[in-house]
Design a protein around this motif. Structure first.
Motif, PDB file in Angstrom:
ATOM      1  N   ARG A 190      30.368 -10.212  36.543  1.00  0.00           N
ATOM      2  CA  ARG A 190      30.430 -10.572  35.122  1.00  0.00           C
ATOM      3  C   ARG A 190      31.598 -11.519  34.853  1.00  0.00           C
ATOM      4  N   ARG A 245      29.748  -5.277  40.185  1.00  0.00           N
ATOM      5  CA  ARG A 245      29.081  -5.777  38.976  1.00  0.00           C
ATOM      6  C   ARG A 245      30.095  -6.367  37.995  1.00  0.00           C
ATOM      7  N   GLU A 287      30.536 -14.230  31.690  1.00  0.00           N
ATOM      8  CA  GLU A 287      30.082 -13.295  30.658  1.00  0.00           C
ATOM      9  C   GLU A 287      31.266 -12.614  29.992  1.00  0.00           C
TER      10      GLU A 287
END
Length: 255
Positions: A46, A42, A51
């Motif tokens: 990102r 994860r 992000e």
């Protein structure tokens, strides 16, 4: 709106690692460096999505160790901002700050073809110490987002021992401009020296060939230049294409 980190993604693809495999490598190298981390699939997602552009220093050091690419070339900022601390005294995976930053603007739409794929990179350079001209060949995976191009050499796909190559480029119609970085092999002639410079190429009407010149500094701080050419080999960046071209490249026979 955030812009994907294509430079980082190109390097991961060049290493032939899945997001989960890269996270595992980061955890392993963290243990080896004495700086354990909690890298996860994860978290890698990102980073690739854009992000997170400023990972914590512990992750930046692990990323540089695993990829052998500097943080800025991976598309990250290494600004030493303090991590945000939550009420329970724990920090998150990534650096945050109370400062307000402008919202990144979306990249322009491509001005022509999508140049993503596997390319043969071929440049020539003159070695003053050996008084001869030599070639550097790499199979590189190139990814495009808007008018930005990022390329990273595939593992085992260099004619000069293990010398990873990275390109950070911008395309404007048929003109491609940017920078290059090459880390020479520790056991090669240049003993692990790191070289970088600028590059400008013209795309031919077929969109399958780019030709131009590079410029950079030599060991004696003299300015060097030479021809550079990129030739499209495969439009795909899928795993099977990457595996197929993770071999030492050769120049095609002249027509």
């Amino acid at each position: 709106m955030t812009s994907p980190n294509e430079s980082f993604r190109a390097v991961r693809l060049g290493l032939r690692l899945s997001q989960d495999e890269l996270a595992r490598r980061l955890r392993d190298v963290g243990e080896q460096l004495g700086e354990p981390n909690d890298a996860s699939k994860r978290l890698v997602q990102r980073w690739e999505s854009g992000e997170v552009r400023a990972p914590r220093p512990v992750y930046l050091r692990a990323l540089e160790a695993v990829t052998n690419v500097s943080a800025d070339r991976l598309g990250f900022t290494s600004a030493q901002l303090p991590p945000r601390v939550t009420d329970d005294g724990t920090g998150g995976h990534d650096m945050t700050s109370d400062r307000s930053f402008p919202t990144p603007q979306p990249l322009p739409a491509p001005t022509g073809d999508d140049y993503s794929g596997v390319w043969l990179s071929h440049y020539e350079y003159f070695s003053s110490s050996r008084e001869n001209t030599y070639s550097g060949l790499h199979h590189v995976v190139l990814t495009q987002r808007g008018n930005r191009l990022a390329a990273s050499s595939l593992p085992g796909a260099s004619s000069n021992a293990d010398s990873p190559l990275h390109l950070d480029l911008t395309v404007d119609r048929n003109v491609v401009t940017g920078t290059w970085t090459e880390q020479t092999a520790d056991d090669g002639y240049y003993r692990g020296a790191r070289y970088h410079g600028a590059i400008q190429l013209l795309v031919d009407p077929t969109g399958r060939r780019m030709t131009g010149k590079w410029i950079g500094f030599g060991k004696e701080f003299d300015v060097n230049t030479g021809p550079w050419e990129l030739t499209l080999l495969d439009r795909s960046t899928a795993d099977d294409a990457i595996r197929r071209f993770s071999v030492v490249p050769t120049l095609p026979d002249p027509a």
